[in-house]
Scaffold this active site. Sequence first.
Site, PDB file in Angstrom:
ATOM      1  N   ALA A  68       0.843  -1.193   0.000  1.00 34.36           N
ATOM      2  CA  ALA A  68       0.000   0.000   0.000  1.00 34.36           C
ATOM      3  C   ALA A  68       0.879   1.245   0.000  1.00 34.36           C
ATOM      4  CB  ALA A  68      -0.889  -0.023   1.240  1.00 34.36           C
ATOM      5  N   GLY A 107       0.887  -5.153   1.091  1.00 33.65           N
ATOM      6  CA  GLY A 107      -0.240  -5.256   0.171  1.00 33.65           C
ATOM      7  C   GLY A 107       0.170  -5.842  -1.170  1.00 33.65           C
ATOM      8  N   GLU A 110       0.054  -9.400  -0.634  1.00 29.51           N
ATOM      9  CA  GLU A 110      -1.354  -9.789  -0.472  1.00 29.51           C
ATOM     10  C   GLU A 110      -2.048  -9.868  -1.830  1.00 29.51           C
ATOM     11  OE1 GLU A 110      -1.985  -6.633   2.550  1.00 29.51           O
ATOM     12  OE2 GLU A 110      -3.022  -8.233   3.626  1.00 29.51           O
ATOM     13  N   GLU A 130       4.152  -5.143   7.497  1.00 34.44           N
ATOM     14  CA  GLU A 130       3.272  -4.125   8.091  1.00 34.44           C
ATOM     15  C   GLU A 130       3.544  -3.889   9.570  1.00 34.44           C
ATOM     16  OE1 GLU A 130       2.356  -6.362   5.879  1.00 34.44           O
ATOM     17  OE2 GLU A 130       0.829  -5.585   4.530  1.00 34.44           O
TER      18      GLU A 130
END
Length: 704
Positions: A68, A107, A110, A130
């Site tokens: 992200a 992310g 992910e 994270e």
Amino acid sequence: MGNINAVVNFETADDGRIAVISLDNPPVNALGHALRSGLVAAIERARDDHAVAAVMLIGTARAFSAGADISEFGKPRKPPSLIDIVALLDTLAKPVVAAISGLALGGGFELALGCHYRVATQSARVGLPEVKLGLLPGAGGTQRLPRLIGAEAAAEIIIGGDPVPAAKALALGAIDAVLEGDFRAKALDFTRAKAAAGGKPPRARDREDKLAPAKADPALLDRVGEKLLRRVKGLPAPKACLDAVRAAVNLAFDEGQKKELALFMELLTSPESKAQRHVFFAEREAAKLPDMPASVKEKPIHRAVVIGAGTMGGGIAMCFANAGIPVRVIETEQAALTRGLDRVAENYRIAISRGSLTEAEMDKRMAQISGTIDFGAVAEGDVVIEAVFEEMDLKRRIFADIDRLAKPGALLASNTSTLDINEIARATKRPEDVLGMHFFSPANVMRLLEIVRASKTSFEALATALSIGRRIGKVTSVVGVCDGFVGNRMLARRTTQAEMLLLEGALPWDVDAAVLAFGFPMGPFAMGDLAGLDVGWRIRKARGVKAAISDTLCEAGRFGQKTGAGYYRYEPGSRTPNPDPEVEKIILATSERLGIKRRRIGAEEITERMMYPMINEGARILEERMAMRASDIDIIWIYGYGWPVWRGGPMFYADQVGLSHIRDRLAHYAANSTDKMLTPAPWLEKLAAEGKGFASLPVQTIAV
Ligand code: 3H9
């Protein structure tokens, strides 16, 4: 420039049978809004195109995606979210392959876990970091990874946050293949094969087999938590990571994902995550020099020379060897050289015994280090770092000799922690090549490197020092020439107050306990015992200053751990500090001798007097332009002195507490103290009066 939007491209191969979606959002494919919306459009196009039988997602050589876009956190969320993208992938009946070269983190990983297959280059690394931002993977990572590799291994990766090399990820089952050769072509072959195989593509969310051990043994994750959370006790993110993995084991997928999202949203607004995200960007900013012209080029560094084989010199040599840069260590006598190199070898052996280094790697590193007692070897270095005794006359002599011998244009650095780099530079005829490279002890371990910019230091020299710092894995910050530079100058304020607290009523273990409770790994007195009290004593004697208690301890031969006694008592062979009634006696007697009436001092006052005077000094440092940014000071304290990262560094912390409160408390303590440095600094006063924080200050150039 892509054809879906600026950062996403859609093309087809095999006469339209394979869709190739390329992500290109430099530098690291952070999943910002443009990338997310481009991805949705491209995936929908592949889904709706009846000719397309399989899809490949591919990033750049550097990164599939680093996750992200951290800079979007804390701002209003713009759809589509990453969760939406992965949910869209879940609905696809065509196989989707993530082709990972470089990094797939957070992310980004992910997104790959949401694909049906993952292939990677040999040098790729995947992971869920994270937790290092005070967060947890919030787009299904805590639910899908346990389903692919088991709850225990997933918890280790998620709570540890470190990237996993492709080979290990393959062995665990997190990826399906490591491909050699032309990666894009090989990944396309893989995708083609999956298209040909047909059938329902496998989704991580549907897997249950790898969860079986944790389902069968409900205490398994408790034991994992016990082991992994010990070192990060009290921090919300690691615990939330474990809770989310637990949800993967105990709940249906959709319920587990809901739980993950709830935990993620909670962490996103936590003060710890705010601080850790501040540190992420502060660390990267600290390496930038606002006034450096873009045309400046660093000098090539092929070989380093370190003068002095003491603890610092040896540690610095290890930094170069570890980075694969040949390094020559110069000493004046063979015995001292042998001792120094033996110490280096011993340090590597300790690393082997801890399992963090292999014999072969040690041999490779030792082969990069060679020693000599011939000062003429200075001529070999593209960079020469002096790390001898802290004595100006000696350093001046050494720099005059370096000047005679070093190759033209070599970077000439002093590792001094206290002396004036301008004066050292004046001993040479090339002050433009001279600067400070202040390593922190142990130099091979501590991440911080203060680069001291003297009045004549050239941009080229600074660029070269910054580049060396990056190569040897340091976090760098450029600072100005002043007593103690930034870190030690602030530390001196804490040291003064620590001694005063003892005289006024506290005991070393009270002070250390408060500093430990704040989050430092060690209190100032245990730290003093570790470093050796005689070091400060020698400096104080040279400067004609006194520290009543520390001087008395040193006069009694209590130099700290090395003599088995300092502020604490140590059992032979042990590093555990034990409170010592002898020390209490010495402290009480000293207070009495100085006519100081002792009183009970609470933890709150101790904490304030340990932290606020340093922040006050930070304000002076900024006013004098000895640091470029308040956040540089944060980085110095986090990486050089163990300031807890989840408190964001002293200046960030001050902004959170509120500068008017800090000003008022300092004024209160100043009114009752002989320590004039407690008086609130002008910039602290000014910002507090304006209701602002240190973060509002613009970046500035170092005063030279
Ligand atoms: C996440 O994914 C949450 C999800 O689970 C849930 C969502 C719902 N964002 O470090 P470098 C910038 S949380 C924005 O110098 P390197 C960086 O600031 C995220 N920017 O290079 C720098 O900018 P500048 C989980 C980012 O090769 C430039 O890229 N991911 C991001 O030494 C180059 O970076 C992470 O925690 C980002 N995600 O190291 C990974 N990443 O040039 C965080 C980088 O203006 N990133 N930038 O100073 C890293 O660990 C390192 O940057 C990386 C590259 C290893 C990728």
